[in-house]
Design a protein around this motif. Sequence first.
Motif, PDB file in Angstrom:
ATOM      1  N   ARG A 106       5.262  67.794  68.737  1.00 47.18           N
ATOM      2  CA  ARG A 106       5.918  67.847  67.433  1.00 47.18           C
ATOM      3  C   ARG A 106       7.162  68.733  67.527  1.00 47.18           C
ATOM      4  N   THR A 108      10.679  70.274  65.304  1.00 48.58           N
ATOM      5  CA  THR A 108      11.165  70.554  63.959  1.00 48.58           C
ATOM      6  C   THR A 108      12.227  69.517  63.607  1.00 48.58           C
ATOM      7  N   ILE A 124      10.601  73.086  69.347  1.00 40.35           N
ATOM      8  CA  ILE A 124       9.215  72.622  69.281  1.00 40.35           C
ATOM      9  C   ILE A 124       8.563  73.316  68.095  1.00 40.35           C
ATOM     10  N   HIS A 125       7.942  72.537  67.230  1.00 43.42           N
ATOM     11  CA  HIS A 125       7.302  73.058  66.019  1.00 43.42           C
ATOM     12  C   HIS A 125       6.117  73.950  66.391  1.00 43.42           C
ATOM     13  N   LYS A 127       3.373  74.289  64.776  1.00 50.33           N
ATOM     14  CA  LYS A 127       2.080  73.731  64.357  1.00 50.33           C
ATOM     15  C   LYS A 127       2.028  72.236  64.634  1.00 50.33           C
ATOM     16  N   ALA A 128       0.898  71.791  65.118  1.00 50.41           N
ATOM     17  CA  ALA A 128       0.665  70.369  65.366  1.00 50.41           C
ATOM     18  C   ALA A 128       0.423  69.642  64.046  1.00 50.41           C
ATOM     19  N   SER A 135       1.985  71.081  70.049  1.00 50.21           N
ATOM     20  CA  SER A 135       2.929  71.953  69.348  1.00 50.21           C
ATOM     21  C   SER A 135       3.131  73.222  70.159  1.00 50.21           C
TER      22      SER A 135
END
Length: 163
Positions: A106, A108, A124-125, A127-128, A135
Amino acid sequence: METTRPFRILGIQQIAIGGLDKGALRKLWVDTLGLTAHGTYRSEKENVDEDIVVAGAGPFKVEVDLMQPVNPDGRPKVHDPALNHVGLWVDDLAVAVKWLEGQGMRFTPGGIRKGAAGFDVCFIHPKASDQFPLSGEGVLIELVQAPPEIIRAFEQAAASAAH
């Protein structure tokens, strides 16, 4: 999950630290610890006013971004958590993003874009999600396209270490 990666993470490009008053951060990182002031960056859209300081030199120089929010009540909250993100040099950002997306990573919103230091970046975010099960596991990770001189320096260092 595929394990043969078509890219390499070369090293740490930056860490970003946030607080409500970047002056206190500057007192610690520049005045007390001796890092060198390098520049500034301000973006209303990203709600950030930052001082860019550096440790080290040449291709192994690491940025420490000292950030405060333009609007403490706005988003993103660059001061919460205090260790905002870690930036990693990558040898081929476009290939890395495509491959990681294929693995279920995931990112952003915003895709690949120019970062504060002028390099192409993608985040890269932390949180998944159901759609993207991979994530940063609680950490915002900035992938930073390494310029050719950084790639060469890391290759030379790796070759020297192998001998």
